[in-house]
Design an enzyme around this catalytic site. Structure first.
Site, short mmCIF file in Angstrom:
data_model
loop_
_atom_site.label_atom_id
_atom_site.label_comp_id
_atom_site.label_asym_id
_atom_site.label_seq_id
_atom_site.Cartn_x
_atom_site.Cartn_y
_atom_site.Cartn_z
CG HIS A 389 -1.82 1.12 1.38
ND1 HIS A 389 -3.16 1.06 1.10
CD2 HIS A 389 -1.59 2.40 1.79
CE1 HIS A 389 -3.72 2.24 1.33
NE2 HIS A 389 -2.79 3.07 1.75
CD GLU A 390 1.50 3.61 3.73
OE1 GLU A 390 1.71 4.66 3.08
OE2 GLU A 390 0.48 3.43 4.42
CG HIS A 393 0.42 6.30 -0.60
ND1 HIS A 393 -0.67 6.82 -1.25
CD2 HIS A 393 -0.07 5.68 0.51
CE1 HIS A 393 -1.77 6.53 -0.57
NE2 HIS A 393 -1.44 5.84 0.49
CG HIS A 396 0.73 8.82 -7.08
ND1 HIS A 396 -0.54 8.97 -6.55
CD2 HIS A 396 0.74 9.62 -8.17
CE1 HIS A 396 -1.24 9.80 -7.30
NE2 HIS A 396 -0.48 10.22 -8.29
#
Length: 596
Positions: A389-390, A393, A396
């Protein structure tokens, strides 16, 4: 005894490399002083921001240059503080950095009101006549869009200066819960003493021994009861600040103000809540299936996190998790995969829990730094998913920083949560396709179902809660801990109808730090909805869909969130993506029911 280590006991290879930002605190101090001296340079442009295109470009570039340096200073201080929130030296550095950010924002506060004095046609002429100003076209459009809710330069300066104070309740909450609160130590079934913490509470709620889970649950929430008035007051004042700031800018409600920034229509919010409510039977089915899998007569609150498996989560070491995640993102192309692999070997991640460390997980960094990820890795499947998940980020941010100017690097949370959840979806598909061990597969399927439950339904319930609480303030009704318990408890009972909802769970609102960022949590739910659609497209269509997705990551905030997602292939103005995600959740429940 199972205890949380001090930070000095953690090996360097498992700590993030903050020295890559500033080699020493002294170097940070020099950077702080240097940028603090530059803040006053902005005043030379006050009153003449739009006298011509060259001047407008100069002031925007100066502001961006200053804010880039401020963000570096602030990020370093905050991350150092989060390593050990008890450390008062880094608390002080963080406070200074926050003040500097407030001063810089205040010094630049005259820029946008002066831009708004011009018409769109006049600004278009300046852009056409001034080389370099074209990169600010979307920014200028956004500024003009907000004209109705922008106050005079004097009022904007005052609001900017007050920002440090009006948003201070979140800092109070953070210090109370991470630095001051100490949770009890309980004895596990093997006779070992286990210290409860914010980071390990959910993990302990997955232990097989039900009496142990109940004791952890009761001890944990009884500790929250001891700070009931402090947390209640902090949240009440946070909500008041949201409402008063919205009114100061001419909005009717705090929700209207929060959604207007990223240009998200209220019907997106309402579609989410309404669609989730219309599909509560699917969540109730999950609860009933869990009760059946656990073999209990009643599903209690200390059963909610239990996996529908015959054993506790298999151990997944950090090294194993890295390998799984790198393999899973191959669907996004060689470039994306190599970036993930390199980051995991370049000390992006602060891996393990230590005493005083900020709970939870997040991705950080700035336009000028490598990404950084704070984790509290627990050697289980859930932690592996959090890592994926992290990293979403982080990638991105990295793609955006490399392809966009600074002004478009701070993308909206509405799209950020898409990038993180796409990684989760790809990890699930990869594991189910490649792992043969039936119990491991069952744990993977369970984890994905739990993430649907906690991300789509739970965060939507949170969103409904905070909207109702803000409405209390907007209707001049008292916000007290008892009233917050009532509102939250009623929602919990509705969403988890098949389970027994006790008095302790009504306090759960006290442990949700995201409530101190108004109207933030709904974006987790919209994020997973958009991510499911994008991940399905990537897996079904292959390279063309992956390329569209990478382009989406590269666009940063150069367009409004709904436009970015529409170009990637998802229309969030429609309830369809939310329903599609819920349908996938239902299909996975079918798979789990067959296994059970």
């Amino acid at each position: 005894m199972s205890s949380v280590p001090e930070r000095s006991e953690i090996d360097t290879e498992y700590k993030w490399d903050l020295e890559s930002v500033y080699a020493t605190d002294e170097e940070w101090e020099e950077a702080y002083e240097a940028v603090a001296e530059r803040v006053d340079d902005l005043s030379a442009y006050e009153g003449r921001v739009t006298e011509d295109g060259e001047t407008l470009l100069e002031v925007l570039e100066l502001r961006d240059s200053i804010m880039r340096e401020v963000s570096n200073v602030a990020a370093y201080a905050r991350m150092r503080r989060d390593e050990d929130t008890r450390d008062q030296e880094y608390q002080a550095l963080t406070a200074r950095a926050q003040s500097l950010h407030s001063d810089a924002a205040s010094a630049a506060s005259f820029i946008e009101p002066e831009i708004q004095e011009r018409t769109r046609e006049e600004l278009d002429e300046m852009v056409a006549a001034t080389e370099g100003l074209e990169r600010y076209e979307h920014y200028l459009d956004d500024v003009l869009r907000m004209k109705e809710h922008t106050r005079s330069a004097e009022v904007e300066e005052l609001l900017a200066e007050l920002g440090e104070v009006t948003h201070g309740t979140g800092e109070v909450y953070n210090m109370l819960t991470n630095a001051d609160m100490e949770f009890p130590t309980v004895e596990d079934p093997d006779g070992d003493a286990v210290e409860i913490s914010l980071s390990n509470f959910t993990t302990l709620q997955k232990r097989q021994d039900r009496e142990f889970r109940q004791e952890v649950y009761e001890q944990f929430y009884d500790e929250w009861e001891t700070v009931r008035n402090a947390v209640g007051t902090a949240y009440k004042n946070s909500v008041k600040a949201d409402v008063k700031e919205a009114r100061a800018r001419g909005y009717d409600t705090a929700r209207e103000a929060a959604l207007d920034g990223p240009n998200i229509p209220a019907d997106v919010y309402d579609n989410l809540v309404d669609t989730a409510r219309e599909n509560l039977d699917t969540l109730h089915r999950h609860a009933d299936l869990k009760r059946e899998a656990l073999g209990v007569d009643e599903l209690r609150m200390w059963d909610l996190y239990m996996p529908m498996t015959e054993s506790e989560s298999p151990e997944v070491t950090y090294e194993e998790a890295k390998d799984y995640v790198v393999e899973a993102v191959a669907a996004l192309g060689e470039d994306y995969q190599s970036r993930v692999a390199e980051g995991l070997e370049s000390r992006w991640v602060d891996v393990y829990e230590n005493r005083g460390k900020q709970a939870g997980a997040y991705s950080s960094g700035t336009y000028d730094t490598q990404p950084f990820i704070l984790m509290n890795y627990q050697d289980d499947i859930a932690s592996m998913y959090t890592l994926a998940h992290e990293l979403g980020h982080s990638l991105h941010s990295q793609y955006t920083s490399e392809t966009q100017p600074y002004v478009y690097s701070d993308y909206e949370i509405f799209v950020a949560e898409v990038a993180s959840t796409v990684n989760e979806a790809l990890l699930t598909h990869h594991l189910l396709d490649t792992v043969e061990d039936p119990e491991f597969r069952r744990h993977v399927l369970n984890e994905y179902l739990e993430r649907f439950r906690s991300t789509l339904y739970r965060q939507t319930m949170f969103a409904d809660f905070e909207h109702r609480v803000h409405q209390l303030e907007e209707n001049d009704e008292a916000i007290t801990p008892d009233r917050l318990d009532q509102v939250y408890g009623d929602l919990k009972a509705e969403f988890y109808e098949p389970a027994v909802v006790d008095d302790r769970i009504a306090r759960e609102w006290m442990r949700i730090p995201h409530f101190y960022r108004a109207y933030y949590v709904f974006q987790y739910s919209t994020g997973i909805s958009a991510a499911v659609a994008l991940a399905q497209g990537i897996l079904e269509e292959g390279e063309p869909a992956a390329e569209r997705y990478i382009e989406f990551l590269q666009r940063g905030s150069r367009e409004y969130p709904l436009e970015l997602l529409r170009h990637a292939g998802v229309d969030m103005r429609s309830p369809e993506p939310v329903q599609r995600a819920l349908d996938e959740y239902d299909e996975h429940l079918d798979e789990m029911a067959d296994l059970i």
